[in-house]
Design an enzyme around this catalytic site. Structure first.
Site, mmCIF file in Angstrom:
data_model
loop_
_atom_site.group_PDB
_atom_site.id
_atom_site.type_symbol
_atom_site.label_atom_id
_atom_site.label_comp_id
_atom_site.label_asym_id
_atom_site.label_seq_id
_atom_site.Cartn_x
_atom_site.Cartn_y
_atom_site.Cartn_z
ATOM 1 N N TYR A 215 21.828 91.744 23.293
ATOM 2 C CA TYR A 215 21.527 92.243 22.639
ATOM 3 C C TYR A 215 20.421 92.282 22.655
ATOM 4 O O TYR A 215 19.899 91.251 22.131
ATOM 5 C CB TYR A 215 22.538 92.490 21.604
ATOM 6 N N LYS B 21 22.426 96.164 25.633
ATOM 7 C CA LYS B 21 22.410 97.264 24.205
ATOM 8 C C LYS B 21 20.384 97.207 24.406
ATOM 9 O O LYS B 21 19.904 95.624 23.583
ATOM 10 C CB LYS B 21 22.542 96.848 22.848
#
Length: 294
Positions: A135, A163
């Site tokens: 992330y 992500k």
């Protein structure tokens, strides 16, 4: 792609007005997301107010979502912290609770070097048998995962996706062209350009309310029907603005779900505060616009 799904939602954590977790709200939210085409449930991430969740609450949420989803969607547990040992422990607890994958944020606040980021992510990826989605969100963590870091981490057999909430589309396309990492757009405002550039899917905050529109957007891009995709994204823009560009995504997503009757309360934990009237009016107007078919 099937490791994580394609139409992922960064789930809010339903709470009672006193700040305790709402089992009824959680069950209703999972049912709503499955019914609207979500195939990946991200539990205990930023939108789930992860900094305010205890270890026990985080594991309980993963377990309860996994049981409720019953294999109908992948369950991705947000386990990243600024401490490697804590992140490793949370990863193991999430695996034991039934998670299908891990969401690992770049360590925040401490601002490690790129070598420190690699060491941290490798330690967590080595701790379980689960696939890991990195992330990358420098606006929150204070430090970005740089291109060489992403290329190095891509060599780990369990680090399988990113992500991307950095918004550097050229870098994302570069990583996708040079590695097997699956990219997921983590910025609702940019879902269409990321998907058109080869992203595997989205991890959406707005999807808490309308995951079905994201499913239609993903399908349109995959069919190569960019005109339809632009129409869908255009219809979503008022809601994206209301949720993502007012007070804060987690706050406004909860407000939207409460307005839709999916969860019983829009309560958040301090330091977050519920939406002020002006923001709620913008949200109400945006939700009304979603009643128009596309």
């Amino acid at each position: 792609m099937t490791l994580f799904g394609t139409n992922l939602v960064a789930m809010v954590t339903p709470m009672h007005p006193d700040g305790t977790l709402s089992d009824t709200g959680l069950a209703g939210l999972v049912d709503h997301l499955l019914a609207t085409g979500c195939d990946g449930l991200v539990v205990g991430g930023t939108t789930g107010e992860s900094p305010t969740l205890t270890d026990a609450e985080s594991a309980r949420l993963v377990h309860d979502v996994a049981v409720r989803a019953a294999g109908r969607a992948r369950v991705i547990a947000g386990i990243g912290t600024y401490d490697t040992a804590t992140s490793v422990r949370r990863a193991r607890e999430a695996e034991a609770a039934g998670a299908n994958g891990l969401l690992l944020v770049c360590p925040y606040y401490s601002r490690p070097t790129q070598a420190g980021i690699v060491s941290h992510c490798t330690a967590v990826a080595d701790a379980t048998s689960l696939p890991v989605m990195l992330y990358d969100v420098p606006a929150r963590t204070g430090v970005a995962m740089e291109l060489p870091t992403l290329l190095e981490l891509a060599e780990h057999p369990r680090i399988r996706a990113v992500k991307d909430a950095k918004g550097d589309l050229f870098e994302a396309m570069t990583v996708m062209s040079r590695t097997s990492l699956a990219y997921y757009c983590g910025i609702d405002e940019l879902n269409l350009p990321y998907l058109a550039s080869g992203a595997a899917g989205v991890v959406s905050v707005v999807g808490n309310a309308f995951a079905d529109r994201n499913a239609s957007l993903i399908d349109a891009v995959r069919r190569g029907d960019l005109e339809a995709a632009r129409t869908i994204q255009g219809a979503l823009l008022p809601l994206v603005e209301a949720i993502m560009r007012t007070s804060q995504g987690a706050i406004m997503a909860k407000a939207a779900l409460a307005e839709l009757g999916v969860i019983p309360s829009a309560a958040v934990r301090s330091p977050l505060l519920e939406s002020p009237p002006a923001h709620l009016q913008r949200l109400t107007d945006a939700l009304a616009s979603m009643a128009v078919p596309v």
